[in-house]
Design a protein around this motif. Sequence first.
Motif, mmCIF file in Angstrom:
data_model
loop_
_atom_site.group_PDB
_atom_site.id
_atom_site.type_symbol
_atom_site.label_atom_id
_atom_site.label_comp_id
_atom_site.label_asym_id
_atom_site.label_seq_id
_atom_site.Cartn_x
_atom_site.Cartn_y
_atom_site.Cartn_z
ATOM 1 N N LEU A 103 0.833 -1.198 0.000
ATOM 2 C CA LEU A 103 0.000 0.000 0.000
ATOM 3 C C LEU A 103 0.867 1.246 0.000
ATOM 4 O O LEU A 103 1.804 1.366 0.799
ATOM 5 C CB LEU A 103 -0.905 0.019 1.232
ATOM 6 C CG LEU A 103 -1.747 1.286 1.431
ATOM 7 C CD1 LEU A 103 -2.803 1.418 0.338
ATOM 8 C CD2 LEU A 103 -2.399 1.298 2.814
ATOM 9 N N LYS A 104 0.540 2.185 -0.864
ATOM 10 C CA LYS A 104 1.178 3.513 -0.851
ATOM 11 C C LYS A 104 0.052 4.532 -0.629
ATOM 12 O O LYS A 104 -0.870 4.653 -1.435
ATOM 13 C CB LYS A 104 1.875 3.798 -2.183
ATOM 14 C CG LYS A 104 2.488 5.203 -2.279
ATOM 15 C CD LYS A 104 3.632 5.394 -1.324
ATOM 16 C CE LYS A 104 4.248 6.788 -1.463
ATOM 17 N NZ LYS A 104 4.906 6.991 -2.769
ATOM 18 N N MET A 105 0.134 5.257 0.500
ATOM 19 C CA MET A 105 -0.884 6.249 0.822
ATOM 20 C C MET A 105 -0.211 7.510 1.341
ATOM 21 O O MET A 105 0.603 7.457 2.261
ATOM 22 C CB MET A 105 -1.869 5.713 1.868
ATOM 23 C CG MET A 105 -2.938 6.732 2.292
ATOM 24 S SD MET A 105 -4.120 6.092 3.534
ATOM 25 C CE MET A 105 -5.129 5.005 2.514
ATOM 26 N N ASP A 106 -0.554 8.630 0.749
ATOM 27 C CA ASP A 106 -0.111 9.932 1.228
ATOM 28 C C ASP A 106 -1.227 10.560 2.041
ATOM 29 O O ASP A 106 -2.381 10.615 1.597
ATOM 30 C CB ASP A 106 0.240 10.849 0.055
ATOM 31 C CG ASP A 106 1.545 10.450 -0.616
ATOM 32 O OD1 ASP A 106 2.585 10.564 0.026
ATOM 33 O OD2 ASP A 106 1.500 10.023 -1.787
ATOM 34 N N TYR B 201 -6.321 12.173 1.693
ATOM 35 C CA TYR B 201 -5.490 11.019 1.352
ATOM 36 C C TYR B 201 -5.428 10.823 -0.157
ATOM 37 O O TYR B 201 -6.298 11.271 -0.914
ATOM 38 C CB TYR B 201 -6.035 9.748 2.004
ATOM 39 C CG TYR B 201 -7.161 9.097 1.223
ATOM 40 C CD1 TYR B 201 -6.915 8.082 0.301
ATOM 41 C CD2 TYR B 201 -8.480 9.533 1.366
ATOM 42 C CE1 TYR B 201 -7.944 7.510 -0.436
ATOM 43 C CE2 TYR B 201 -9.515 8.967 0.642
ATOM 44 C CZ TYR B 201 -9.246 7.955 -0.261
ATOM 45 O OH TYR B 201 -10.263 7.409 -1.000
ATOM 46 N N ASN B 202 -4.376 10.135 -0.571
ATOM 47 C CA ASN B 202 -4.239 9.658 -1.947
ATOM 48 C C ASN B 202 -3.629 8.275 -1.854
ATOM 49 O O ASN B 202 -2.535 8.113 -1.307
ATOM 50 C CB ASN B 202 -3.340 10.598 -2.766
ATOM 51 C CG ASN B 202 -3.253 10.183 -4.221
ATOM 52 O OD1 ASN B 202 -2.696 9.136 -4.532
ATOM 53 N ND2 ASN B 202 -3.800 10.995 -5.103
ATOM 54 N N ALA B 203 -4.352 7.268 -2.336
ATOM 55 C CA ALA B 203 -3.923 5.888 -2.110
ATOM 56 C C ALA B 203 -3.902 5.096 -3.413
ATOM 57 O O ALA B 203 -4.686 5.339 -4.339
ATOM 58 C CB ALA B 203 -4.848 5.206 -1.108
ATOM 59 N N ASP C 216 -8.765 8.977 -3.841
ATOM 60 C CA ASP C 216 -8.208 10.307 -3.600
ATOM 61 C C ASP C 216 -9.328 11.149 -2.997
ATOM 62 O O ASP C 216 -10.248 11.564 -3.705
ATOM 63 C CB ASP C 216 -7.708 10.912 -4.911
ATOM 64 C CG ASP C 216 -7.061 12.270 -4.726
ATOM 65 O OD1 ASP C 216 -7.019 12.773 -3.591
ATOM 66 O OD2 ASP C 216 -6.581 12.835 -5.727
ATOM 67 N N TYR D 98 -0.617 -1.166 9.040
ATOM 68 C CA TYR D 98 -0.388 0.098 8.331
ATOM 69 C C TYR D 98 -0.312 1.355 9.212
ATOM 70 O O TYR D 98 -0.041 2.439 8.693
ATOM 71 C CB TYR D 98 -1.498 0.304 7.294
ATOM 72 C CG TYR D 98 -1.563 -0.780 6.252
ATOM 73 C CD1 TYR D 98 -0.590 -0.898 5.268
ATOM 74 C CD2 TYR D 98 -2.605 -1.708 6.255
ATOM 75 C CE1 TYR D 98 -0.635 -1.897 4.317
ATOM 76 C CE2 TYR D 98 -2.676 -2.717 5.300
ATOM 77 C CZ TYR D 98 -1.690 -2.806 4.342
ATOM 78 O OH TYR D 98 -1.755 -3.796 3.393
#
Length: 242
Positions: free
Chosen positions: A74-77, A117-119, A131, A209
């Motif tokens: 998972l990549k989440m900002d 968030y942006n995932a 997003d 996470y």
Amino acid sequence: MRAVVYSLLFAMQISFIYSSNPQIYSRCKFWDSGCLARQIQINVPSLVSGISKLGTEVLDPMRIDHGVIDLAGLKMDLTNAVIRGYGSAVVDRASVDPISRYLYLVYHTDITIDSAYNAGGRLLGAPIVGDGNIRIVAKNVLIEAHLPFDIVNDARGRAVIELKGIQYRLNFKDNVRFDLSNLFHGNKGLSDSMHHFINSNWRVVSDTYSRPIFDIAQEKLLNVLRSYLLTQPLENMFNFFN
């Protein structure tokens, strides 16, 4: 009459100033964990509200400009995150080891995180993209922290505690609820399915996470505690003789 009003306003201002700063109400023995826990509990509201004379930041609500989760596919900002709950923390245990020089602290609280968030990537193996805004409500989060320290002299030659770092463990004791807007760019069917999947597996999702955001939060807590303890002579906090 005007003089009475001014006097009352002045008294209220002085009261506010003193109540906004942590206080030592009684000295504790090093081995008296109950006393230490009570002293920390008394100071929780003022510590998390920001100590004006030390310029420490507010911890409740705590603001995090940017955090990144890049774990297990998972990549989440997360941006402009707001964390609430530290002001309601209940101190369960506290102790000081003067030989190993560790402060041990256990506390629990409910935590709420609101953020943009942006995932993308995969969450527990399931594809995810979105997003929007995310809200996380975690009930009864238990945090066990070990804080190593040195004893140094301040500018006036008094012995004080200087915290050197923090190691901690998280235990999500009760339910954690995740709500994300605009999952799969508004596809309701996929969003509903992913929400059911995430919230049905809340414990493993939280354990897998959550660490990057709590790392930032604990570092902020460490900075406040370090700044505060550097102003408190050991002789004011601990009873060494009986």
